[in-house]
Structure formats: structure tokens, C-alpha cells
Scaffold this motif. Structure first.
Motif, short mmCIF file in Angstrom:
data_model
loop_
_atom_site.label_atom_id
_atom_site.label_comp_id
_atom_site.label_asym_id
_atom_site.label_seq_id
_atom_site.Cartn_x
_atom_site.Cartn_y
_atom_site.Cartn_z
N MET A 114 0.83 -1.19 0.00
CA MET A 114 0.00 0.00 0.00
C MET A 114 0.88 1.25 0.00
O MET A 114 1.96 1.25 0.59
N PRO A 115 0.44 2.32 -0.64
CA PRO A 115 1.21 3.57 -0.62
C PRO A 115 1.16 4.22 0.76
O PRO A 115 0.19 4.09 1.49
N GLU A 116 2.27 4.93 1.10
CA GLU A 116 2.35 5.65 2.37
C GLU A 116 2.23 7.15 2.17
O GLU A 116 2.41 7.92 3.11
N SER A 117 1.96 7.57 0.96
CA SER A 117 1.82 9.00 0.67
C SER A 117 0.55 9.22 -0.14
O SER A 117 -0.08 8.27 -0.61
N CYS A 118 0.19 10.48 -0.30
CA CYS A 118 -1.08 10.85 -0.92
C CYS A 118 -1.27 10.21 -2.29
O CYS A 118 -0.37 10.22 -3.13
N VAL A 119 -2.45 9.68 -2.50
CA VAL A 119 -2.87 9.17 -3.80
C VAL A 119 -3.93 10.11 -4.34
O VAL A 119 -4.90 10.43 -3.63
N ARG B 142 -1.75 6.28 6.20
CA ARG B 142 -1.29 7.56 6.73
C ARG B 142 0.03 7.42 7.49
O ARG B 142 0.77 8.38 7.68
N ASP B 143 0.30 6.21 7.96
CA ASP B 143 1.49 5.94 8.76
C ASP B 143 2.45 5.04 7.99
O ASP B 143 2.03 4.29 7.10
N PRO B 144 3.73 5.04 8.34
CA PRO B 144 4.68 4.15 7.64
C PRO B 144 4.45 2.69 7.99
O PRO B 144 3.87 2.35 9.03
N HIS B 145 4.92 1.81 7.11
CA HIS B 145 4.83 0.38 7.37
C HIS B 145 5.72 0.01 8.56
O HIS B 145 6.72 0.68 8.84
N PRO B 146 5.40 -1.07 9.26
CA PRO B 146 6.21 -1.48 10.42
C PRO B 146 7.50 -2.18 9.99
O PRO B 146 7.69 -2.52 8.82
N LYS B 147 8.35 -2.40 10.97
CA LYS B 147 9.56 -3.21 10.77
C LYS B 147 9.28 -4.63 11.25
O LYS B 147 8.30 -4.88 11.94
N LEU B 148 10.16 -5.54 10.92
CA LEU B 148 9.97 -6.94 11.30
C LEU B 148 9.78 -7.08 12.80
O LEU B 148 8.91 -7.82 13.27
N GLU B 149 10.60 -6.35 13.57
CA GLU B 149 10.55 -6.50 15.03
C GLU B 149 9.30 -5.89 15.66
O GLU B 149 9.01 -6.12 16.84
N ASP B 150 8.53 -5.13 14.88
CA ASP B 150 7.32 -4.48 15.41
C ASP B 150 6.15 -5.45 15.55
O ASP B 150 5.20 -5.19 16.30
N VAL C 282 -1.35 -4.35 10.14
CA VAL C 282 -0.30 -4.59 9.14
C VAL C 282 0.85 -5.33 9.83
O VAL C 282 1.14 -5.11 11.01
N LYS C 283 1.53 -6.20 9.07
CA LYS C 283 2.70 -6.89 9.59
C LYS C 283 3.77 -6.97 8.51
O LYS C 283 3.48 -7.25 7.34
N ALA C 284 5.01 -6.70 8.90
CA ALA C 284 6.16 -6.89 8.01
C ALA C 284 6.62 -8.34 8.09
O ALA C 284 6.67 -8.93 9.17
N CYS C 285 6.96 -8.91 6.94
CA CYS C 285 7.31 -10.34 6.87
C CYS C 285 8.73 -10.55 6.36
O CYS C 285 9.23 -9.74 5.56
N TYR D 176 4.73 -7.27 2.95
CA TYR D 176 3.80 -6.96 4.03
C TYR D 176 2.48 -7.70 3.82
O TYR D 176 2.10 -8.01 2.69
N VAL D 177 1.80 -7.94 4.92
CA VAL D 177 0.44 -8.49 4.86
C VAL D 177 -0.47 -7.54 5.63
O VAL D 177 -0.05 -6.87 6.58
N TYR D 178 -1.74 -7.50 5.20
CA TYR D 178 -2.70 -6.54 5.72
C TYR D 178 -3.99 -7.26 6.13
O TYR D 178 -4.48 -8.13 5.39
N GLU D 179 -4.54 -6.87 7.26
CA GLU D 179 -5.86 -7.38 7.64
C GLU D 179 -6.88 -6.33 7.21
O GLU D 179 -7.25 -5.44 7.97
N PHE D 180 -7.35 -6.45 5.97
CA PHE D 180 -8.29 -5.48 5.42
C PHE D 180 -9.68 -5.66 6.05
O PHE D 180 -10.09 -6.76 6.39
N VAL D 181 -10.37 -4.51 6.20
CA VAL D 181 -11.75 -4.52 6.69
C VAL D 181 -12.60 -3.69 5.73
O VAL D 181 -12.07 -2.99 4.87
#
Length: 462
Positions: A358-363, A377-385, A410-413, A418-423
Motif C-alpha cells: 500500500m502507498p504511504e503517501s497521498c494518492v 497515513r502511517d509508515p509500514h512497520p519493521k519486522l521486530e514491530d 499490518v505486519k512486516a514479513c 507486508y500483509v494486511y488485515e483489510f476490513v
């Protein structure tokens, strides 16, 4: 002659009084309503009393002081309603017992005081210099019962809410001794306002007692640490946590609580609450009665679950070219819409077989095959997050983040993806995938891509 008899009968009916047995005396059996926002001097919202369930007798307060329904003309857009309701006759005396009074609604267009008449209500004067009212659902569109500030008087007793939730037991460790609060309408995923289906929940009418653990349909839940456009949680003003949840080692902490109004997240400040993180990855809250100045507040809950299987190894692949940030929405007769997709579980994004994110900046509005593209709106996480929550922005003609949709996990792999739990999003919008080193092309054939995706079957029930 028959008409004359009927008219006399109706006249007598309006002024008739009732004798009520002691056990059923409404002066002793009523619900307390302390709602300062009903005063004739208040305005700015459209709170409609016909949307709520009225059941029985009510005593009205203004910050703990007696107050009564207005007996004088109320202007339109007063009492935080489109049409203010007031009594067209004086309040009764104690010796009158229960009487029926007509209810008027002024017309803000004409300025007339009683252009409309709502359903009559019963009124009774009580010893102690106060009144009780058998309020009913009005038949005037978006109207509300108004209170007159000039009638305020001190009361010897403090109003107490009618609904009891919890117990009076003194708990030692709230992580093992709590009340379960499982009410589906508290979910942030229930957009009551968006569909004109406000339920009128009001947590100022609840007697909060002790500590609570939140659930949604039996699944563990927690208060949101965020707010987004049109979050309501069954009431008019949604309550959310004004700070992050604590860690287990933090013990009991105090957190501010804010109430949102449409897209104004911190429109009100409510009473603070205590929070504790518990072993087993859940939280407990010492909920308190919200600030009565807030119109119909309700504590929100967002469902969450700790994955039993690592989502980096168990996900659904989404490879749909129209999710691309450079795929322009040009055919207004066909709009991709994630709002109609049944989302369940975790997802990984691809573009023509290539892993993307997913983009982290304006679309820009109108991209990703949708009128309303969604981006982080926020940056993707790191593996350790591990698993984190991220806010989702919705671009429109009014700006890059004019609206917010439901936050997602969201989870970094390992392997740099990345994988996302979409709703289900709040509008007919699309989760975007950023283009990374290649460009998609649009064809007439691509515009007719079926709406059903690997996410699941299309459904309007969510």
C-alpha cells in the motif's frame, strides 16, 4: 350534534387527570435525564428524538438541577434539533394529578411558534417542586424536547442513571475480576450515521460500576486510540481513548477520553478513565459516566484478535491491476468498490505477479480504479514491530486525507513484503497498491473486470 359531542369529549380528554396507585406513582418511578444540550439556548446539532425509544416517565435535569420543558415558543434549530418541542399549555398543579398537554413545534422557515403539533404527552407535578413527563416518540421530523433554563431549581437528590451495568464488588486484580461488556453496536465497524440508522445509545444513562473487558460477538475488543470520519458506535458522539494503551508492566494508568462529532475527533472532552493491560493480550477499563454535556455519547470498541497462525505464512493473494496508483478512474458507470467485498483474514498485494504494498503517501483522487482511493497515513512497520495498527486515509476532491476509513492491521514479513488485515471501508473505495518499477495499461476489457475478487464474495451484509 354528533360533531359537537365529539368536540366536547376531546376537550375533556385534554384536561382529564388520572389517579395512579402509590406503587405506580411516576413521581417515585421515573428515569433521570440530565441532558444540558436540550436547553433552548443550545444549537449546532441535529439530534432527532423520533430516532430513539421512549419508554415510561422521565425527570429532567440540567447539570444535576431540576429543569422543565419549555412553556414558551421555541425557535427553529434550538435545543440541538431542527424543530424544538414545547408545551402549548402551563404545567399542572400537584392537585391536578396526571394531565395531558399538547406539544408544539415552531417552524424555522415561517417563524411561527406552533405551525406543527407533535403527539401530546402526560405531565405530573410532584412534591419537591419538580415535574415528570411521559415522553413519546414525536411525529415531527428531527424534533427534540426543549428545556427552559429559567426554570432551573436545586434538587435535594442527585439523579442516578437507570441502567445498571456491573456490580458493587470490590475487586483486587481487575485482570481476573471484571464485567464483560459485549454489545455489537459499540463496534467502530458499525457506521450507523453513514446510513441514517442512529440507535440513540447514551452511556450517560448507564450506571457504570467496576472494571470492564470489551468484546464484540464474543471476540476480544479494545477501545480505539483513534477516530475517523463518521465513527459513531451506536450513539451520536463516539468516545475513544486519547492516548496509547499501557503495557503489562505499567499497571493501572489514567487516560483521557475524547468524543468525536462527524469528522471532528476531539470535539468534546469526556471524563478520564483507568486502563490496565493484562497477561493474555487484552485490556480492562474502569469506565465512568461520560460528561453529560456531550450529546448521546457511547464508548467505542474495535474488535481485534491475535493470529493463531502467522499471517506471513497464511494469507490471500490480491493481484488486481486496477488497484495500481497509476490506474485512473475514468468510467463513471463502473466503479471498483471494496465496500461490497467480504473481507476476512490477511492479504498480500501483488501487481502482475510482482509483490507490492500500500502507498504511504497521498494518492490523487480518482486513482486505483476508484473515486475514493485508500492509502496508509502511517509508515509500514519493521519486522521486530510485529502486528501494528495503521490509519487509512481516503482521498477525495476535498484533499488527500479529507476522510478516514477504518484502521487496519499490518505486519512486516521476512522476504521484504507486508500483509494486511483489510476490513470493509466506510465508503465505496479501494485499497491501493503502489506501482514499483512498472506501469499498467488500461483497456476497454480491463474496465469490465468483475467486482468479485480473491478476497471473497460480494455482499452488502457486513
Amino acid at each position: 350534534m354528533l360533531f359537537l359531542i365529539s368536540s366536547v369529549y376531546l376537550l375533556l380528554l385534554v384536561n382529564v387527570s388520572f389517579s395512579i396507585p402509590g406503587d405506580d406513582d411516576p413521581c417515585d418511578n421515573y428515569e433521570s435525564l440530565d441532558r444540558p444540550w436540550r436547553a433552548t439556548t443550545e444549537n449546532g446539532f441535529s439530534i432527532c428524538d423520533e430516532s430513539y425509544s421512549w419508554n415510561g416517565w422521565y425527570r429532567l435535569y440540567h447539570y444535576g438541577m431540576n429543569i422543565q420543558v419549555s412553556e414558551t415558543c421555541v425557535n427553529g434549530y434550538s435545543c440541538n434539533a431542527d424543530f424544538g418541542l414545547w408545551l402549548s399549555g402551563p404545567h399542572p398543579q400537584i392537585e391536578d394529578g396526571v394531565v395531558i398537554q399538547e406539544v408544539c413545534a415552531g417552524n424555522y422557515r415561517t417563524g411561527n411558534c406552533c405551525d406543527y403539533k407533535s403527539k401530546p404527552i402526560k405531565v405530573k407535578a410532584c412534591p419537591g417542586n419538580y415535574y415528570v413527563y411521559e415522553l413519546v416518540k414525536p411525529n415531527v421530523s428531527c424534533s427534540g424536547y426543549c428545556t427552559d433554563l429559567s426554570t432551573k431549581s436545586k434538587t435535594a437528590s442527585t439523579p442516578t442513571p437507570v441502567t445498571v451495568t456491573g456490580s458493587s464488588i470490590t475487586f483486587s486484580d481487575p485482570c481476573s475480576n471484571y464485567n464483560k461488556l459485549d454489545e455489537y453496536w459499540r463496534s467502530t465497524h458499525k457506521d450507523w450515521k453513514l446510513y441514517g440508522n442512529i440507535t440513540g445509545r447514551d452511556d450517560t444513562r448507564v450506571k457504570w460500576d467496576g472494571w470492564y473487558r470489551l468484546f464484540i460477538h464474543g471476540s476480544s475488543a479494545q477501545m480505539p486510540e483513534w477516530c475517523f470520519y463518521y465513527m459513531s458506535c451506536g450513539g451520536f458522539s463516539s468516545l475513544w481513548l486519547g492516548g496509547s494503551h499501557p503495557r503489562v508492566e505499567d499497571g493501572v494508568v489514567t487516560r483521557e477520553v475524547y468524543a468525536s462529532y462527524y469528522d471532528q475527533c476531539s470535539h468534546f472532552t469526556s471524563n478520564s478513565i483507568q486502563v490496565k493491560a493484562c497477561p493474555g493480550d487484552y485490556y480492562v477499563y474502569k469506565l465512568t459516566r461520560p460528561n453529560v454535556a456531550i450529546p448521546l455519547p457511547s464508548y467505542c470498541a474495535v474488535p481485534f484478535s491475535t493470529p493463531t497462525v502467522d499471517p506471513c505464512e497464511s494469507y490471500t493473494s490480491l493481484d488486481e491491476h486496477w488497484r495500481s496508483t497509476d490506474y485512473s478512474y475514468t468510467n463513471y458507470q463502473y466503479d471498483m468498490c471494496d465496500h461490497k467485498v467480504y473481507w476476512k483474514g490477511w492479504y498480500r498485494l501483488f501487481m502482475n505477479g510482482q509483490s507490492t504494498q500500500m502507498p504511504e503517501s497521498c494518492v490523487s483522487q480518482g486513482m486505483c480504479g476508484s473515486y475514493y482511493p485508500l492509502w496508509l497515513r502511517d509508515p509500514h512497520p519493521k519486522l521486530e514491530d510485529g502486528v501494528v495498527t495503521r490509519h487509512v486515509c481516503m482521498s477525495s476532491l476535498f484533499g488527500c486525507c479529507a476522510y478516514e476509513s477504518h484502521p487496519i492491521q499490518v505486519k512486516a514479513c521476512p522476504g521484504n513484503y507486508y500483509v494486511y488485515e483489510f476490513v470493509t471501508p466506510t465508503k465505496c473505495s479501494i485499497y491501493c497498491a503502489v506501482v514499483t518499477g512498472f506501469k499498467t495499461t488500461q483497456t476497454t476489457e480491463s474496465l469490465s473486470t468483475p467486482l468479485i475478487t480473491t478476497a471473497g464474495n460480494v455482499t452488502d451484509n457486513y
